[in-house]
Write an enzyme that holds these catalytic residues in place. Structure first.
Site, PDB file in Angstrom:
ATOM      1  N   ASP A 141     -34.252  11.762  -0.730  1.00 32.09           N
ATOM      2  CA  ASP A 141     -33.177  11.064   0.000  1.00 32.09           C
ATOM      3  C   ASP A 141     -33.798  10.216   1.118  1.00 32.09           C
ATOM      4  OD1 ASP A 141     -31.982  13.509   2.475  1.00 32.09           O
ATOM      5  OD2 ASP A 141     -33.966  13.285   1.542  1.00 32.09           O
ATOM      6  N   ASP A 162     -39.411  11.327   3.320  1.00 32.18           N
ATOM      7  CA  ASP A 162     -39.372  11.154   1.861  1.00 32.18           C
ATOM      8  C   ASP A 162     -40.225   9.951   1.460  1.00 32.18           C
ATOM      9  OD1 ASP A 162     -36.538  11.977   2.945  1.00 32.18           O
ATOM     10  OD2 ASP A 162     -36.615  12.786   0.917  1.00 32.18           O
ATOM     11  N   ASN A 187     -29.995  12.044   3.773  1.00 28.25           N
ATOM     12  CA  ASN A 187     -30.281  11.424   5.081  1.00 28.25           C
ATOM     13  C   ASN A 187     -29.347  10.253   5.360  1.00 28.25           C
ATOM     14  OD1 ASN A 187     -32.450  12.986   6.093  1.00 28.25           O
ATOM     15  ND2 ASN A 187     -33.827  12.026   4.607  1.00 28.25           N
ATOM     16  N   THR A 238     -36.892  16.817  -2.374  1.00 27.26           N
ATOM     17  CA  THR A 238     -37.094  16.741  -0.920  1.00 27.26           C
ATOM     18  C   THR A 238     -35.812  16.319  -0.205  1.00 27.26           C
ATOM     19  OG1 THR A 238     -37.841  14.439  -1.014  1.00 27.26           O
ATOM     20  CG2 THR A 238     -39.535  16.156  -1.216  1.00 27.26           C
ATOM     21  N   PHE A 241     -31.446  21.179   7.061  1.00 25.79           N
ATOM     22  CA  PHE A 241     -30.564  20.099   6.597  1.00 25.79           C
ATOM     23  C   PHE A 241     -30.382  20.071   5.067  1.00 25.79           C
ATOM     24  CE2 PHE A 241     -28.414  16.069   6.882  1.00 25.79           C
ATOM     25  CZ  PHE A 241     -28.739  15.428   5.690  1.00 25.79           C
ATOM     26  N   ASN A 242     -31.468  20.079   4.290  1.00 25.57           N
ATOM     27  CA  ASN A 242     -31.344  19.900   2.836  1.00 25.57           C
ATOM     28  C   ASN A 242     -30.489  20.989   2.197  1.00 25.57           C
ATOM     29  OD1 ASN A 242     -32.854  17.553   2.698  1.00 25.57           O
ATOM     30  ND2 ASN A 242     -34.785  18.636   2.337  1.00 25.57           N
ATOM     31  N   GLN A 275     -36.820  11.720  16.834  1.00 24.36           N
ATOM     32  CA  GLN A 275     -37.111  13.163  16.914  1.00 24.36           C
ATOM     33  C   GLN A 275     -37.189  13.602  18.380  1.00 24.36           C
ATOM     34  OE1 GLN A 275     -37.539  15.568  14.610  1.00 24.36           O
ATOM     35  NE2 GLN A 275     -37.392  14.376  12.740  1.00 24.36           N
ATOM     36  N   HIS A 324     -41.885  16.593   7.262  1.00 23.32           N
ATOM     37  CA  HIS A 324     -41.399  17.619   6.345  1.00 23.32           C
ATOM     38  C   HIS A 324     -41.804  17.408   4.872  1.00 23.32           C
ATOM     39  CE1 HIS A 324     -38.765  19.053   9.593  1.00 23.32           C
ATOM     40  NE2 HIS A 324     -38.256  17.835   9.714  1.00 23.32           N
ATOM     41  N   ASP A 325     -41.291  16.367   4.248  1.00 22.94           N
ATOM     42  CA  ASP A 325     -41.361  16.235   2.792  1.00 22.94           C
ATOM     43  C   ASP A 325     -42.773  16.125   2.214  1.00 22.94           C
ATOM     44  OD1 ASP A 325     -38.324  14.248   2.832  1.00 22.94           O
ATOM     45  OD2 ASP A 325     -38.616  16.424   2.750  1.00 22.94           O
TER      46      ASP A 325
HETATM   47  O1  RIB Z   1     -34.700  19.184   7.269  1.00 22.18           O
HETATM   48  C1  RIB Z   1     -35.587  18.162   6.916  1.00 22.18           C
HETATM   49  C2  RIB Z   1     -35.238  17.591   5.573  1.00 22.18           C
HETATM   50  O2  RIB Z   1     -33.956  16.965   5.618  1.00 22.18           O
HETATM   51  C3  RIB Z   1     -36.207  16.485   5.118  1.00 22.18           C
HETATM   52  O3  RIB Z   1     -36.273  16.465   3.722  1.00 22.18           O
HETATM   53  C4  RIB Z   1     -35.533  15.245   5.617  1.00 22.18           C
HETATM   54  O4  RIB Z   1     -35.942  14.082   4.867  1.00 22.18           O
HETATM   55  C5  RIB Z   1     -34.097  15.567   5.343  1.00 22.18           C
HETATM   56  O5  RIB Z   1     -33.837  15.294   3.969  1.00 22.18           O
HETATM   57 CA    CA Z   2     -35.743  14.394   2.569  1.00 25.19          CA
END
Ligand code: RIB
Ligand code: CA
Length: 309
Positions: free
Chosen positions: A11, A16, A40, A124, A165-166, A227, A239-240
């Site tokens: 996303d 990503d 996102n 991701t 979040f994901n 951030q 993260h990804d």
């Molecule tokens: O929590 C972080 C995740 O949520 C990452 O994959 C970021 O790109 C969002 O998708």
């Molecule tokens: Ca992501």
């Protein structure tokens, strides 16, 4: 050594985008397709962003649009982190690349069913596309080699105190995936919060002096601003890309095979990945939860991927 064949379901999203850059060029990875999901940002924007990155860096990998919304709950986006476009910061040339006409879920099913069972799924973003594929064609379960995903947290969340979040974005989809019986590696906040893109990391990558490193710099400088504003974090967690780094070098992560239960019922803890790291409940383990990361090795891998452009 044979390449690791993957489908990246994402996303984009700044992190990503870096995962795409890494997977597209590394010699040990064959990126069969990029499937996109809302997360996102809206699906229209996440698809556009995947295409922008591919066009900008001449990444000739097909992009497929997937689900525009979660299975049940209302959509949630992360404009406060990724901006109005979902990939704010860099300026891209007018987009000429188009997504493939096939739906992402159909591509996932078709590719898996035609394979020898050697494909790794790398989600991701929210797990909506993956869950839909499993429900539409249950036979793909026996065709998926493993799932290496970014999501969840054994500790605190980032979109609520309980949830990452994901998973929070579509906990119903996550429950389907986590209870599929497939080998899953969960790259959650426990490790991704350790790979922080400090300015010195940006400066290190920028010294590569190519299109990818310049794009990395422009994306990360925006990402770090949001951030800092949103989470008071100096250096955004990347993260990804942890998923791709793990595929390139498994030793970069320490894993704990344990039972993980997805909470898709409660109000306060909706979207939580309950990771029984000490096997207290003696339930059947189902997920390899990443509990440690070699941060130095991770950034070396990121740099080696960006240097391939
Ligand atoms: O929590 C972080 C995740 O949520 C990452 O994959 C970021 O790109 C969002 O998708
Ligand atoms: Ca992501």
């Amino acid at each position: 050594m044979s390449k690791t064949r993957i489908i990246l379901d994402c996303d984009p999203g700044h992190d990503d985008a870096v995962a795409i850059m890494m997977a597209a060029r590394h010699p040990d990875i064959e990126l069969l397709g990029i499937t996109v999901v809302a997360g996102n940002q809206t699906l229209q924007k996440t698809v556009t962003n995947a295409l922008k990155v591919c066009q900008h860096l001449d990444i000739n990998v097909p992009v497929y649009a997937g689900s525009a919304r979660p299975l049940v709950k209302d959509p949630i986006h992360a404009e406060f982190i990724h901006g109005k476009s979902g990939l704010d910061g860099p300026a891209f040339a007018p987009l000429t690349r188009r997504p493939e006409p096939m739906h992402a879920v159909s591509f996932i099913i078709k590719t898996l069913m035609q394979s020898e069972g050697d494909i790794t799924l790398v989600p991701t973003g929210p797990l909506t596309n993956i869950a839909l594929a499993m429900r539409m064609e249950p036979r793909i379960i026996n065709k998926i080699r493993q799932i290496v995903l970014m999501g969840g947290s054994a500790g605190a969340g980032n979109i609520t105190p309980a949830a990452e979040f994901n998973i929070f974005a579509d906990a119903d989809a996550a429950k389907i995936v986590f209870e599929s019986g497939l080998p899953i590696v969960m790259c959650g906040l426990d490790v991704t919060r350790q790979v922080r893109c400090y300015q010195e990391v940006i400066d290190r990558m920028a010294q590569l002096g190519n299109k990818a490193s310049t794009l990395f710099k422009e994306m990360m400088e925006f990402y770090n601003q949001t951030q800092l504003t949103a989470f008071h974090l100096v250096g955004g967690p990347l993260h990804d890309p942890v998923t791709i780094a793990y595929l390139i070098d498994n030793s970069v992560l320490e894993l704990n095979y344990c039972n993980v239960n997805i909470d898709n019922r409660s109000e306060v803890s909706y979207g939580r990945t309950n990771c029984d790291l000490i096997n207290f409940w003696k339930k059947e383990p189902n997920v390899h939860v990443a509990t440690g990361v070699n941060v130095e090795r991770f950034w070396d891998i990121v740099e080696s991927c960006l240097a391939l452009y």
